[in-house]
Design a protein around this motif. Sequence first.
Motif, PDB file in Angstrom:
ATOM      1  N   THR A  33      48.611  29.506 -12.204  1.00  0.00           N
ATOM      2  CA  THR A  33      47.743  28.359 -12.480  1.00  0.00           C
ATOM      3  C   THR A  33      47.669  27.451 -11.244  1.00  0.00           C
ATOM      4  O   THR A  33      48.560  27.500 -10.377  1.00  0.00           O
ATOM      5  CB  THR A  33      48.273  27.533 -13.659  1.00  0.00           C
ATOM      6  N   PRO A  34      46.630  26.618 -11.158  1.00  0.00           N
ATOM      7  CA  PRO A  34      46.527  25.683 -10.034  1.00  0.00           C
ATOM      8  C   PRO A  34      47.772  24.796  -9.886  1.00  0.00           C
ATOM      9  O   PRO A  34      48.241  24.567  -8.772  1.00  0.00           O
ATOM     10  CB  PRO A  34      45.290  24.849 -10.381  1.00  0.00           C
ATOM     11  N   ILE A  75      48.784  15.316 -10.135  1.00  0.00           N
ATOM     12  CA  ILE A  75      49.990  16.072  -9.766  1.00  0.00           C
ATOM     13  C   ILE A  75      49.923  16.472  -8.299  1.00  0.00           C
ATOM     14  O   ILE A  75      50.901  16.344  -7.554  1.00  0.00           O
ATOM     15  CB  ILE A  75      50.148  17.324 -10.662  1.00  0.00           C
ATOM     16  N   ASP A  76      48.755  16.936  -7.876  1.00  0.00           N
ATOM     17  CA  ASP A  76      48.564  17.366  -6.486  1.00  0.00           C
ATOM     18  C   ASP A  76      48.831  16.218  -5.517  1.00  0.00           C
ATOM     19  O   ASP A  76      49.492  16.401  -4.491  1.00  0.00           O
ATOM     20  CB  ASP A  76      47.140  17.889  -6.316  1.00  0.00           C
ATOM     21  N   THR A  77      48.343  15.029  -5.848  1.00  0.00           N
ATOM     22  CA  THR A  77      48.529  13.862  -4.986  1.00  0.00           C
ATOM     23  C   THR A  77      50.005  13.509  -4.839  1.00  0.00           C
ATOM     24  O   THR A  77      50.484  13.231  -3.727  1.00  0.00           O
ATOM     25  CB  THR A  77      47.763  12.647  -5.544  1.00  0.00           C
ATOM     26  N   ILE A  78      50.741  13.515  -5.956  1.00  0.00           N
ATOM     27  CA  ILE A  78      52.167  13.182  -5.919  1.00  0.00           C
ATOM     28  C   ILE A  78      52.952  14.235  -5.142  1.00  0.00           C
ATOM     29  O   ILE A  78      53.793  13.904  -4.293  1.00  0.00           O
ATOM     30  CB  ILE A  78      52.733  13.049  -7.356  1.00  0.00           C
ATOM     31  N   VAL A  79      52.663  15.508  -5.402  1.00  0.00           N
ATOM     32  CA  VAL A  79      53.367  16.591  -4.713  1.00  0.00           C
ATOM     33  C   VAL A  79      53.080  16.546  -3.209  1.00  0.00           C
ATOM     34  O   VAL A  79      53.985  16.788  -2.395  1.00  0.00           O
ATOM     35  CB  VAL A  79      52.977  17.956  -5.315  1.00  0.00           C
ATOM     36  N   GLY A 127      43.595  23.432  -5.240  1.00  0.00           N
ATOM     37  CA  GLY A 127      42.278  22.889  -5.583  1.00  0.00           C
ATOM     38  C   GLY A 127      41.202  23.958  -5.599  1.00  0.00           C
ATOM     39  O   GLY A 127      40.323  23.953  -6.462  1.00  0.00           O
ATOM     40  N   SER A 128      41.286  24.896  -4.649  1.00  0.00           N
ATOM     41  CA  SER A 128      40.299  25.983  -4.578  1.00  0.00           C
ATOM     42  C   SER A 128      40.355  26.852  -5.829  1.00  0.00           C
ATOM     43  O   SER A 128      39.323  27.204  -6.411  1.00  0.00           O
ATOM     44  CB  SER A 128      40.562  26.848  -3.342  1.00  0.00           C
ATOM     45  N   VAL A 129      41.586  27.186  -6.250  1.00  0.00           N
ATOM     46  CA  VAL A 129      41.756  28.007  -7.456  1.00  0.00           C
ATOM     47  C   VAL A 129      41.310  27.242  -8.702  1.00  0.00           C
ATOM     48  O   VAL A 129      40.669  27.805  -9.593  1.00  0.00           O
ATOM     49  CB  VAL A 129      43.235  28.452  -7.596  1.00  0.00           C
ATOM     50  N   ALA A 130      41.627  25.951  -8.743  1.00  0.00           N
ATOM     51  CA  ALA A 130      41.238  25.130  -9.907  1.00  0.00           C
ATOM     52  C   ALA A 130      39.725  25.113 -10.071  1.00  0.00           C
ATOM     53  O   ALA A 130      39.214  25.249 -11.192  1.00  0.00           O
ATOM     54  CB  ALA A 130      41.772  23.708  -9.734  1.00  0.00           C
ATOM     55  N   ARG A 131      39.000  24.961  -8.969  1.00  0.00           N
ATOM     56  CA  ARG A 131      37.544  24.933  -9.052  1.00  0.00           C
ATOM     57  C   ARG A 131      36.973  26.320  -9.358  1.00  0.00           C
ATOM     58  O   ARG A 131      36.024  26.446 -10.123  1.00  0.00           O
ATOM     59  CB  ARG A 131      36.954  24.365  -7.755  1.00  0.00           C
ATOM     60  N   ALA A 132      37.575  27.355  -8.773  1.00  0.00           N
ATOM     61  CA  ALA A 132      37.090  28.723  -9.003  1.00  0.00           C
ATOM     62  C   ALA A 132      37.286  29.148 -10.463  1.00  0.00           C
ATOM     63  O   ALA A 132      36.454  29.863 -11.025  1.00  0.00           O
ATOM     64  CB  ALA A 132      37.798  29.698  -8.069  1.00  0.00           C
ATOM     65  N   LYS A 133      38.400  28.712 -11.082  1.00  0.00           N
ATOM     66  CA  LYS A 133      38.700  29.090 -12.461  1.00  0.00           C
ATOM     67  C   LYS A 133      38.219  28.041 -13.474  1.00  0.00           C
ATOM     68  O   LYS A 133      38.526  28.129 -14.651  1.00  0.00           O
ATOM     69  CB  LYS A 133      40.209  29.296 -12.619  1.00  0.00           C
ATOM     70  N   ASN A 134      37.475  27.054 -12.940  1.00  0.00           N
ATOM     71  CA  ASN A 134      36.966  25.970 -13.795  1.00  0.00           C
ATOM     72  C   ASN A 134      38.113  25.276 -14.542  1.00  0.00           C
ATOM     73  O   ASN A 134      38.017  24.981 -15.724  1.00  0.00           O
ATOM     74  CB  ASN A 134      35.927  26.507 -14.788  1.00  0.00           C
ATOM     75  N   MET A 135      39.212  25.035 -13.825  1.00  0.00           N
ATOM     76  CA  MET A 135      40.390  24.406 -14.420  1.00  0.00           C
ATOM     77  C   MET A 135      40.702  23.050 -13.769  1.00  0.00           C
ATOM     78  O   MET A 135      41.781  22.490 -13.973  1.00  0.00           O
ATOM     79  CB  MET A 135      41.602  25.329 -14.277  1.00  0.00           C
ATOM     80  N   ALA A 136      39.748  22.539 -12.984  1.00  0.00           N
ATOM     81  CA  ALA A 136      39.971  21.249 -12.326  1.00  0.00           C
ATOM     82  C   ALA A 136      40.107  20.153 -13.377  1.00  0.00           C
ATOM     83  O   ALA A 136      39.363  20.111 -14.353  1.00  0.00           O
ATOM     84  CB  ALA A 136      38.813  20.936 -11.382  1.00  0.00           C
ATOM     85  N   SER A 137      41.089  19.289 -13.197  1.00  0.00           N
ATOM     86  CA  SER A 137      41.314  18.197 -14.147  1.00  0.00           C
ATOM     87  C   SER A 137      41.886  16.989 -13.420  1.00  0.00           C
ATOM     88  O   SER A 137      42.417  17.100 -12.307  1.00  0.00           O
ATOM     89  CB  SER A 137      42.293  18.638 -15.239  1.00  0.00           C
ATOM     90  N   LYS A 138      41.802  15.840 -14.069  1.00  0.00           N
ATOM     91  CA  LYS A 138      42.361  14.615 -13.487  1.00  0.00           C
ATOM     92  C   LYS A 138      43.877  14.715 -13.399  1.00  0.00           C
ATOM     93  O   LYS A 138      44.488  14.242 -12.443  1.00  0.00           O
ATOM     94  CB  LYS A 138      41.955  13.405 -14.328  1.00  0.00           C
ATOM     95  N   PHE A 189      36.095  31.373  -0.937  1.00  0.00           N
ATOM     96  CA  PHE A 189      36.724  32.687  -0.746  1.00  0.00           C
ATOM     97  C   PHE A 189      38.161  32.674  -1.272  1.00  0.00           C
ATOM     98  O   PHE A 189      38.579  33.580  -1.993  1.00  0.00           O
ATOM     99  CB  PHE A 189      36.697  33.068   0.733  1.00  0.00           C
ATOM    100  N   ILE A 190      38.927  31.643  -0.901  1.00  0.00           N
ATOM    101  CA  ILE A 190      40.320  31.536  -1.359  1.00  0.00           C
ATOM    102  C   ILE A 190      40.376  31.411  -2.871  1.00  0.00           C
ATOM    103  O   ILE A 190      41.196  32.051  -3.534  1.00  0.00           O
ATOM    104  CB  ILE A 190      41.012  30.326  -0.687  1.00  0.00           C
ATOM    105  N   GLY A 191      39.498  30.585  -3.416  1.00  0.00           N
ATOM    106  CA  GLY A 191      39.479  30.389  -4.867  1.00  0.00           C
ATOM    107  C   GLY A 191      39.192  31.676  -5.623  1.00  0.00           C
ATOM    108  O   GLY A 191      39.870  32.000  -6.609  1.00  0.00           O
ATOM    109  N   ARG A 192      38.197  32.436  -5.150  1.00  0.00           N
ATOM    110  CA  ARG A 192      37.838  33.695  -5.812  1.00  0.00           C
ATOM    111  C   ARG A 192      38.959  34.728  -5.672  1.00  0.00           C
ATOM    112  O   ARG A 192      39.264  35.459  -6.615  1.00  0.00           O
ATOM    113  CB  ARG A 192      36.537  34.253  -5.225  1.00  0.00           C
ATOM    114  N   THR A 193      39.557  34.795  -4.491  1.00  0.00           N
ATOM    115  CA  THR A 193      40.584  35.808  -4.212  1.00  0.00           C
ATOM    116  C   THR A 193      41.884  35.518  -4.952  1.00  0.00           C
ATOM    117  O   THR A 193      42.386  36.355  -5.719  1.00  0.00           O
ATOM    118  CB  THR A 193      40.852  35.904  -2.703  1.00  0.00           C
TER     119      THR A 193
END
Length: 201
Positions: A26-27, A84-88, A68-79, A15-19
């Motif tokens: 960007t993610p 970056i997410d882990t460090i932040v 992460g939700s937005v990245a998966r919803a927009k098919n933009m998930a990447s290593k 739901f969050i990803g779609r909204t």
Amino acid sequence: MLDLKREWFKPQERFIGRTLGKLPITPNQWTFLSIVFALIGLCFVVNFNFFLALLFFLISGVLDFVDGSVARAKNMASKTGAYIDTIVDRYVEGIMFMSLLFVSLPVIMVPASVWICLSIFGSIVTTYAKAAAKEKELVTQELKGGLLSRGERIILLLFLFALLSFSQFYPATIILIIIAVLSNFTALQRFFSAINLNKKQ
């Protein structure tokens, strides 16, 4: 423990990803926004406005779920994005702990600054125990679980700031002590888990 229960939150994540995925953000931008909100929360702690600090820390924590939700919803998930997410995440958590140095918490056995340092140390080693086990090729799978992973630490920290917003300094310090003890216990759990898994391979 919550890192092993991600499937519980799949409907909310979709739901969050779609909204929020409809927004021109960007993610990775969502990820960096979490640092901005954490820093604003720190400013409110310095000014002893614990309610607004709690609000901004809460938003920062939610944004960690959003990227992460937005990245998966927009098919933009990447290593790269995951890295970056882990460090932040580490910086956000560190900011929340560091802000407590500006609060006059009561002495319980030792000064509160000791419990803050132990909490930071435990959270760092919990994460590093997982990364190091993989880097040193001690285990083939990713280490997860433990009594107090990042999700539980953030929830406890938010509860701590909620107590501070009601001027409950002693109970807030008790929560800090719990985080300090259990985060280091979790680090040891992962340490021994990595060694035991290596023996079984």
